[in-house]
Design a protein around this motif. Structure first.
Motif, mmCIF file in Angstrom:
data_model
loop_
_atom_site.group_PDB
_atom_site.id
_atom_site.type_symbol
_atom_site.label_atom_id
_atom_site.label_comp_id
_atom_site.label_asym_id
_atom_site.label_seq_id
_atom_site.Cartn_x
_atom_site.Cartn_y
_atom_site.Cartn_z
ATOM 1 N N LEU A 169 79.547 78.896 68.366
ATOM 2 C CA LEU A 169 79.925 79.637 67.164
ATOM 3 C C LEU A 169 80.876 78.825 66.293
ATOM 4 C CD1 LEU A 169 80.483 83.094 68.906
ATOM 5 C CD2 LEU A 169 78.694 82.571 67.231
ATOM 6 N N LEU A 170 81.796 78.104 66.910
ATOM 7 C CA LEU A 170 82.745 77.278 66.163
ATOM 8 C C LEU A 170 82.044 76.140 65.436
ATOM 9 C CD1 LEU A 170 85.577 77.137 68.858
ATOM 10 C CD2 LEU A 170 85.802 78.154 66.581
ATOM 11 N N ARG A 171 81.058 75.552 66.078
ATOM 12 C CA ARG A 171 80.324 74.461 65.423
ATOM 13 C C ARG A 171 79.592 74.963 64.188
ATOM 14 N NH1 ARG A 171 79.456 72.650 70.883
ATOM 15 N NH2 ARG A 171 77.555 73.921 71.035
ATOM 16 N N ARG A 172 79.148 76.229 64.250
ATOM 17 C CA ARG A 172 78.432 76.812 63.099
ATOM 18 C C ARG A 172 79.394 77.481 62.116
ATOM 19 N NH1 ARG A 172 74.997 78.667 67.401
ATOM 20 N NH2 ARG A 172 75.739 80.825 67.104
ATOM 21 N N GLN A 173 80.684 77.449 62.426
ATOM 22 C CA GLN A 173 81.730 78.060 61.593
ATOM 23 C C GLN A 173 81.467 79.542 61.359
ATOM 24 O OE1 GLN A 173 82.426 75.768 58.031
ATOM 25 N NE2 GLN A 173 83.001 73.927 59.169
#
Length: 385
Positions: free
Chosen positions: A295-299
């Motif tokens: 989720l963090l990589r996809r912001q």
């Protein structure tokens, strides 16, 4: 023990003393202080009980305490009374030299005092003011000789974001006056210098100003930034991190406030893996963290639903989130003691009451500087025993 009993301990009028026997009756753990030795180098007056009474005597002579009233007066008295509560449990005697030390007694004391006052139904605002002083009551002694290499300016600023520095200095000064040691005056001079520094830097009796929440956060976490200059914030996920004891209402908060938003949860990961409480926590954590990283990589925005009970456990999550430039809102949830245990008994959970009791020994309420925004959602209530 309940809050009304605790309130009667604090002398609320000028020229009124305290009743040590009554204090020991309300807080039976104080009895152990009478047989707990201390290093003669720092406490030539004798055991911890003697020292604590000397600290209370010094507090009653302090102008800041004399001028205080209401909850502030209770905060100062309880912090002084309980500041060394965990010295009996942390005492170490070197078998070769006979040297006595009590490492970690401040931080452990804050945790134990929190549980005691929570069970007694002490208002959370008062309880946390006391615990925050207990946790750092020695810091003003050594602000100019930090073992961590922190500057006194940094120490004063970060402390100002979590407590009232005049209250801390008052208790620290009483702690130093309430003892017999060779370097007493030198340490009192250091406390006075620390006070002067805080006054000149704009954090005496008020939180030190910062250009932005992100600037304050990065500064508090040790980044070399200037507090008065806004630090550019790289765009990342908007993350809400929930924090609180089991049965404090985290799942209900998610149901009310996070509809349609992804949720990262250790409990969900355990359920998906068919694990019980305390069974292969590492595997469940790995699964939850992998989901968070994706989720963090996809912001993408999400809620991280876990107890995050101690500062150490929160930092594992927060370090990961800040490494991905997340904007973090930390939401702390709390309910009264009776409510918590009743809820846990009714829940479909493998978490036993004994497990929950043990968790109280790791309970550290988050401080205001731990995230971009910290909210405290505390259900009012009390307890009488």
């Amino acid at each position: 023990m309940n809050y009304e009993m605790i309130r009667t301990l604090c002398p609320m009028e000028a020229n009124v003393g305290y009743d040590w026997a009554a204090c020991c009756e309300v807080f039976p753990r104080l009895h152990a202080l009478e047989t707990t030795p201390q290093s003669p180098r720092y406490h030539a007056e004798g055991n911890v009980g003697i020292h604590t009474r000397m600290v209370l005597d010094a507090l009653l002579e302090c102008d800041h305490f004399r001028a205080a009233s209401g909850m502030r007066r209770e905060t100062l008295f309880l912090a002084a009374l309980l500041h060394d509560l965990c010295k009996p449990e942390t005492t170490i005697v070197d078998p070769v030299t006979g040297e006595i030390s009590q490492p970690g007694h401040s931080r452990r004391g804050a945790v134990d005092v929190r549980a005691l006052l929570w069970r007694a139904g002490v208002p959370p605002e008062l309880r946390e003011a006391v615990c925050r002083i207990v946790a750092v009551h020695q810091v003003p002694f050594f602000a100019f000789d930090s073992r961590r290499g922190e500057s006194p300016e940094f120490i004063a600023r970060r402390l100002s974001w979590s407590l009232d520095l005049p209250d801390l200095i008052c208790v620290a000064r009483a702690d130093m006056r309430g003892r017999a040691c060779a370097d007493q005056q030198a340490r009192l001079d250091d406390i006075a210098l620390f006070e002067q520094l805080a006054r000149e830097d704009g954090c005496w009796g008020t939180p030190r100003a910062a250009a932005s929440a992100h600037t304050r956060l990065m500064y508090a976490r040790g980044s070399a930034v200037h507090l008065d200059t806004p630090l550019f914030q790289v765009q990342g996920s908007q993350v809400t991190v929930l924090c609180g004891l089991p049965a404090s209402g985290k799942d209900s908060w998610v149901a009310r406030h996070a509809r349609g938003i992804e949720v990262v949860s250790f409990d969900d990961a355990k359920a998906e893996l068919g694990l019980k409480h305390g069974e292969n926590d590492g595997l469940a954590a790995h699964r939850a963290i992998d989901k968070a990283k994706a989720l963090l990589r996809r912001q993408e925005p999400f809620v991280w639903n876990a107890t995050h009970l101690s500062e150490q456990m929160r930092n594992k999550t927060l370090d990961l989130l800040y490494a991905y430039n997340a904007n973090v809102r930390l939401v702390y949830l709390e309910v009264p003691c009776d409510t918590l245990f009743k809820r846990n008994a009714r829940r479909d959970t493998t978490l036993r009451k004994a497990d929950l009791e043990r968790m109280l020994h790791r309970w550290e309420v988050p401080l205001p500087w731990e995230a971009h925004e910290v909210r405290y959602e505390v259900e009012p209530g009390g307890r009488s025993e």
